[in-house]
Write a protein that holds these residues in place. Structure first.
Motif, PDB file in Angstrom:
ATOM      1  N   SER A  33       0.832  -1.203   0.000  1.00  0.00           N
ATOM      2  CA  SER A  33       0.000   0.000   0.000  1.00  0.00           C
ATOM      3  C   SER A  33       0.871   1.261   0.000  1.00  0.00           C
ATOM      4  O   SER A  33       0.705   2.164  -0.837  1.00  0.00           O
ATOM      5  CB  SER A  33      -0.920  -0.039   1.221  1.00  0.00           C
ATOM      6  N   CYS A  34       1.800   1.320   0.948  1.00  0.00           N
ATOM      7  CA  CYS A  34       2.674   2.496   1.019  1.00  0.00           C
ATOM      8  C   CYS A  34       3.593   2.562  -0.204  1.00  0.00           C
ATOM      9  O   CYS A  34       3.916   3.651  -0.681  1.00  0.00           O
ATOM     10  CB  CYS A  34       3.522   2.472   2.288  1.00  0.00           C
ATOM     11  N   ARG A  35       3.976   1.387  -0.718  1.00  0.00           N
ATOM     12  CA  ARG A  35       4.856   1.391  -1.882  1.00  0.00           C
ATOM     13  C   ARG A  35       4.124   1.984  -3.093  1.00  0.00           C
ATOM     14  O   ARG A  35       4.695   2.724  -3.888  1.00  0.00           O
ATOM     15  CB  ARG A  35       5.354  -0.027  -2.187  1.00  0.00           C
ATOM     16  N   GLY A  36       2.842   1.647  -3.197  1.00  0.00           N
ATOM     17  CA  GLY A  36       2.040   2.214  -4.296  1.00  0.00           C
ATOM     18  C   GLY A  36       1.968   3.723  -4.206  1.00  0.00           C
ATOM     19  O   GLY A  36       2.145   4.441  -5.207  1.00  0.00           O
ATOM     20  N   ALA A  37       1.738   4.202  -2.975  1.00  0.00           N
ATOM     21  CA  ALA A  37       1.684   5.651  -2.778  1.00  0.00           C
ATOM     22  C   ALA A  37       3.023   6.286  -3.120  1.00  0.00           C
ATOM     23  O   ALA A  37       3.091   7.327  -3.776  1.00  0.00           O
ATOM     24  CB  ALA A  37       1.305   5.964  -1.336  1.00  0.00           C
ATOM     25  N   TRP A  38       4.094   5.642  -2.697  1.00  0.00           N
ATOM     26  CA  TRP A  38       5.418   6.179  -2.960  1.00  0.00           C
ATOM     27  C   TRP A  38       5.720   6.229  -4.459  1.00  0.00           C
ATOM     28  O   TRP A  38       6.306   7.198  -4.963  1.00  0.00           O
ATOM     29  CB  TRP A  38       6.481   5.365  -2.223  1.00  0.00           C
ATOM     30  N   GLU A  39       5.283   5.197  -5.178  1.00  0.00           N
ATOM     31  CA  GLU A  39       5.552   5.190  -6.623  1.00  0.00           C
ATOM     32  C   GLU A  39       4.869   6.373  -7.307  1.00  0.00           C
ATOM     33  O   GLU A  39       5.398   6.961  -8.244  1.00  0.00           O
ATOM     34  CB  GLU A  39       5.100   3.862  -7.233  1.00  0.00           C
ATOM     35  N   ASP A  40       3.645   6.686  -6.814  1.00  0.00           N
ATOM     36  CA  ASP A  40       2.970   7.879  -7.356  1.00  0.00           C
ATOM     37  C   ASP A  40       3.762   9.141  -7.042  1.00  0.00           C
ATOM     38  O   ASP A  40       4.030   9.972  -7.908  1.00  0.00           O
ATOM     39  CB  ASP A  40       1.578   8.026  -6.718  1.00  0.00           C
ATOM     40  N   ILE A  41       4.103   9.230  -5.771  1.00  0.00           N
ATOM     41  CA  ILE A  41       4.749  10.456  -5.307  1.00  0.00           C
ATOM     42  C   ILE A  41       6.127  10.637  -5.941  1.00  0.00           C
ATOM     43  O   ILE A  41       6.546  11.765  -6.232  1.00  0.00           O
ATOM     44  CB  ILE A  41       4.852  10.435  -3.769  1.00  0.00           C
ATOM     45  N   ALA A  42       6.806   9.534  -6.177  1.00  0.00           N
ATOM     46  CA  ALA A  42       8.159   9.618  -6.725  1.00  0.00           C
ATOM     47  C   ALA A  42       8.188  10.302  -8.088  1.00  0.00           C
ATOM     48  O   ALA A  42       9.209  10.826  -8.515  1.00  0.00           O
ATOM     49  CB  ALA A  42       8.756   8.212  -6.827  1.00  0.00           C
ATOM     50  N   LEU A  43       7.011  10.292  -8.755  1.00  0.00           N
ATOM     51  CA  LEU A  43       6.914  10.985 -10.043  1.00  0.00           C
ATOM     52  C   LEU A  43       7.309  12.458  -9.923  1.00  0.00           C
ATOM     53  O   LEU A  43       7.768  13.081 -10.871  1.00  0.00           O
ATOM     54  CB  LEU A  43       5.455  10.962 -10.525  1.00  0.00           C
ATOM     55  N   LEU A  44       7.041  12.999  -8.735  1.00  0.00           N
ATOM     56  CA  LEU A  44       7.240  14.438  -8.554  1.00  0.00           C
ATOM     57  C   LEU A  44       8.656  14.790  -8.116  1.00  0.00           C
ATOM     58  O   LEU A  44       9.000  15.960  -8.001  1.00  0.00           O
ATOM     59  CB  LEU A  44       6.251  14.992  -7.523  1.00  0.00           C
ATOM     60  N   GLY A  45       9.442  13.768  -7.826  1.00  0.00           N
ATOM     61  CA  GLY A  45      10.824  14.042  -7.465  1.00  0.00           C
ATOM     62  C   GLY A  45      11.629  14.369  -8.714  1.00  0.00           C
ATOM     63  O   GLY A  45      11.074  14.632  -9.773  1.00  0.00           O
ATOM     64  N   GLY A  46      12.926  14.362  -8.553  1.00  0.00           N
ATOM     65  CA  GLY A  46      13.772  14.578  -9.720  1.00  0.00           C
ATOM     66  C   GLY A  46      13.998  16.046 -10.008  1.00  0.00           C
ATOM     67  O   GLY A  46      13.575  16.918  -9.254  1.00  0.00           O
TER      68      GLY A  46
END
Lengths: 197, 185
Positions: A33-46
């Motif tokens: 569950s948290c990994r899914g959220a993180w994958e979404d959020i990671a889009l905004l990094g970089g």
């Protein structure tokens, strides 16, 4: 699965303490569950987080003097302008409406007016051919208010109703003089019933 | 040589030394500009608001008690004026149909007229514009400006816990928007 109190956005911001980062990463490894959220959020990094839109050359160098100028010579806020902006689309419509009103009014024949009757409004003696002093008090109460311009316009309409709309410029006295007794009574009766002031 | 502190600059300005205020502007203009720019997404609008921030600061600096740091205080003014500008713009755009489209177009064109290639940045910016004011504020201050939750809490007079929740929701919404946009291409 017990979710740790995690600051996922902190992961891509790189401002988490090492221990905290490791703790979150351990949790992500076992929590879909948290990994899914993180994958979404990671889009905004970089790098795009640091990338800034363009600013005109020399903008910041000139800004302090612009601020100083505005402080020393404040521009009075034009509070009318926003209202004008809002009403601006309605201006052509209003102009069109005015033109239509003008055209309609010019097509309608003018009513009998005080000018047309050429009444000497101040000459009470001539009013309707009577001397106010000779009128009974009841009738005087009716006639006195008729001396105003508004009342005279009203008289004009009454004369129209009695078939005298084609009058040439004349005084009311002259008009009334031409009326027979019943017409005079009718006119006075109409005037008496009208609420004119 | 030790740099003069914010508090000393404020004191000097209170005593009538204008250069002290100029120094404050120089010190914070870029940070304030970028906060405002992230809110408004348009240089000209941001320029107006930034000037207003410092003018308002100058007007009120004599009453600045120093309970918070100067930059926190300036940020608070910047956030308030930016949110006001957004509200005004929404009302104006609602009535001014012919000017719609200007909102998003300014940033697309660089100073030399070239279309900027950074689609991802623009996607994030456009998603941030859809956020409710509180989430948008936290998003700008945390995501772009790297302020800590504690600093943001001081600026907005709110709790750190609430800010974390707001930021998390904001990030999720923006991420979903970006994913959706990528999915439709």
């Amino acid at each position: 699965m017990e979710h740790v109190d995690i600051d996922l956005p902190g992961l891509f911001r790189d401002d988490l303490p090492q221990e905290e980062r490791e703790r979150i990463e351990r949790h992500l490894a076992v929590c879909p569950s948290c990994r899914g959220a993180w994958e979404d959020i990671a889009l905004l990094g970089g790098p795009q987080r640091r990338r800034r839109p363009a600013v005109p050359d020399g903008y910041f160098a000139a800004l302090p003097s612009k601020i100083m100028e505005k402080r020393l010579h404040p521009v009075r806020t034009n509070w009318v302008r926003p209202f004008f902006d809002i009403l601006r689309p309605a201006i052509p419509l209003a102009a069109g409406a005015l033109v239509i009103i003008f055209l309609v009014r010019s097509a309608v024949p003018p009513p009998v007016t005080t000018d047309r009757l050429a009444v000497g409004a101040n000459e009470a003696v001539d009013y309707l051919g009577f001397d106010l002093a000779e009128l009974s008090s009841d009738l005087a109460q009716v006639v006195e208010p008729l001396l105003s311009d508004r009342a005279l316009a009203s008289i004009g309409r009454d004369l129209q109703e009695t078939g005298l709309e084609d009058l040439e410029p004349t005084t009311v006295s002259e008009v009334v003089a031409d009326l027979d007794e019943s017409e005079t009574d009718e006119l006075i009766s109409k005037l008496s019933e009208r609420v004119i002031l | 040589m030790t740099a003069i502190s914010d508090q000393e600059l404020v004191e000097q300005f209170r005593q009538g030394r204008e250069p002290a205020f100029n120094e404050i502007v120089l010190r914070y203009q870029e940070r304030i500009y970028w906060v405002v720019r992230r809110f408004l997404n348009d240089h000209d609008d941001a320029d107006d608001v930034v000037q207003d921030v410092f003018i308002k600061a100058a007007r009120n600096l004599r009453g600045f008690r120093g309970d918070s740091s100067l930059y926190t205080w300036l940020y608070r003014i910047a956030v308030n004026l930016s949110l006001n500008a957004i509200r005004r713009k929404r009302v104006a755009d609602f009535f001014r149909l012919d000017d719609i489209g200007d909102i998003a177009s300014h940033d697309d064109i660089g100073p030399d007229g070239r279309v900027e290639a950074d689609e991802q940045r623009q996607l994030i910016e456009s998603a941030a514009q859809q956020l409710p004011p509180k989430q948008r504020t936290v998003f700008v201050l945390r995501y772009y400006e790297d302020l800590s939750y504690e600093e943001i809490a001081e600026i907005l007079h709110t709790s750190v816990g609430g800010l974390k929740a707001n930021f998390f929701h904001a990030i999720r919404k923006v991420a979903e928007h970006v994913k959706r946009q990528h999915g439709t291409r």
